[in-house]
Design a protein around this motif. Structure first.
Motif, PDB file in Angstrom:
ATOM      1  N   ARG A  77      32.510  38.720  33.194  1.00 22.38           N
ATOM      2  CA  ARG A  77      33.240  38.150  34.326  1.00 22.38           C
ATOM      3  C   ARG A  77      34.630  37.676  33.906  1.00 22.38           C
ATOM      4  N   GLN A  78      34.726  37.070  32.743  1.00 22.27           N
ATOM      5  CA  GLN A  78      36.026  36.619  32.243  1.00 22.27           C
ATOM      6  C   GLN A  78      36.928  37.812  31.937  1.00 22.27           C
ATOM      7  N   ARG A  86      28.860  36.121  31.463  1.00 21.88           N
ATOM      8  CA  ARG A  86      30.081  35.309  31.578  1.00 21.88           C
ATOM      9  C   ARG A  86      31.265  35.999  30.891  1.00 21.88           C
ATOM     10  N   LYS A  96      23.475  40.294  43.778  1.00 20.26           N
ATOM     11  CA  LYS A  96      24.805  39.681  43.866  1.00 20.26           C
ATOM     12  C   LYS A  96      24.712  38.256  44.404  1.00 20.26           C
ATOM     13  N   TYR A 107      33.304  41.191  42.860  1.00 23.73           N
ATOM     14  CA  TYR A 107      32.644  41.827  41.714  1.00 23.73           C
ATOM     15  C   TYR A 107      32.206  40.779  40.690  1.00 23.73           C
ATOM     16  N   ILE A 108      32.961  39.692  40.595  1.00 23.98           N
ATOM     17  CA  ILE A 108      32.584  38.614  39.679  1.00 23.98           C
ATOM     18  C   ILE A 108      31.248  37.991  40.102  1.00 23.98           C
ATOM     19  N   LYS A 109      30.908  38.116  41.372  1.00 25.73           N
ATOM     20  CA  LYS A 109      29.618  37.615  41.859  1.00 25.73           C
ATOM     21  C   LYS A 109      28.437  38.487  41.413  1.00 25.73           C
ATOM     22  N   PHE A 111      34.424  29.656  38.300  1.00 27.50           N
ATOM     23  CA  PHE A 111      35.307  30.761  38.675  1.00 27.50           C
ATOM     24  C   PHE A 111      35.955  30.468  40.026  1.00 27.50           C
ATOM     25  N   VAL A 158      36.896  40.600  33.582  1.00 23.59           N
ATOM     26  CA  VAL A 158      37.385  41.067  34.879  1.00 23.59           C
ATOM     27  C   VAL A 158      38.691  40.352  35.233  1.00 23.59           C
ATOM     28  N   LYS A 208      25.609  40.331  39.252  1.00 25.83           N
ATOM     29  CA  LYS A 208      24.781  39.985  38.088  1.00 25.83           C
ATOM     30  C   LYS A 208      24.631  41.174  37.149  1.00 25.83           C
TER      31      LYS A 208
END
Length: 223
Positions: free
Chosen positions: A131-132, A128, A162, A179-181, A170, A134, A183
């Motif tokens: 992702r944040q 997480r 993915k 890309y946030i998808k 999100f 990003v 893992k």
């Protein structure tokens, strides 16, 4: 190190993955393990030239054990058929231990050399945070993705595992949502050591690590 001997040992281990065979061949393993440790020990000072943060990495702790963790696996083979190592700034190898971004490589029983950089399947809280990051540093992330050396050597980030939809919390319209998808935030490449063994294997691996450095460095900023 004697790379062909290592591949031969791992190949035989794959065919005889049991304790009796391993005990009989332990002297071979001990020699190859010592050579592998020497390889990793020689690589760390070379990595430090472009990434000083790994200077404190203990090469002995960078090596993975050959024994498999069989507690939650249907495969009860007791040994891995790879020799592998992960070099990190924290000195911790595993994502579950908070190891953070790593330079990783292994040689397997088929003679495949895998060289990688980044974070593979980090735990949920760490994932997480990445992702944040990003979202918070979309421009910086774009710069990493466009890095010429990284793209020439690895192509794009690996999308193994993915998600099909954006993760909970999100917005699907934010930049880099595909890309946030992911893992994992990692790049890797494979080459066959059976076809050709580099004159200096350590130098070849370190060159790959250097090309992955922009991603490793960017990931360290994710808190």
């Amino acid at each position: 190190m004697h790379t062909r001997d290592l591949i031969q040992f791992l190949s035989e281990l794959g065919e005889n993955n049991n304790r009796a065979w391993f005990v009989m061949n332990k002297p071979r393993y001990d020699i190859l393990r010592a050579e592998f440790l020497e390889l990793v020990s020689g690589m760390i000072p070379q990595i430090v030239k472009f990434d000083p943060e790994v200077a404190g990495c203990n090469p002995k702790k960078a090596l993975f054990r050959i024994n498999r963790d069989m507690r939650f696996s249907k495969d009860k083979s007791p040994y891995k058929t790879t020799f592998s190592a992960a070099i990190t700034a924290s000195g911790l190898k595993k994502p579950s231990q908070g190891g953070g971004p790593a330079y990783y490589f292994h040689v397997d029983a088929q003679g495949v050399l895998l060289v990688a950089g980044g974070e593979y399947m980090p735990p949920s809280d760490r994932l997480r945070a990445i992702r944040q990051h990003v979202i918070a540093d979309a421009a910086g992330f774009s710069k990493v993705l466009k890095n010429r050396k990284l793209r020439e050597t690895y192509g794009d980030l690996q999308d193994e595992g993915k998600l099909s939809r954006p993760p909970k919390g999100f917005d699907p319209d934010v930049p880099h949502i595909e890309y946030i998808k992911h893992k994992s935030f990692i790049v890797w490449k494979e080459s066959s050591l059976k076809k050709s063994i580099p004159a200096d294997l350590g130098k070849e691996i370190v060159s790959g690590f250097k090309d992955a450095y922009p991603l490793v460095h960017w990931l360290r900023q994710a808190k």
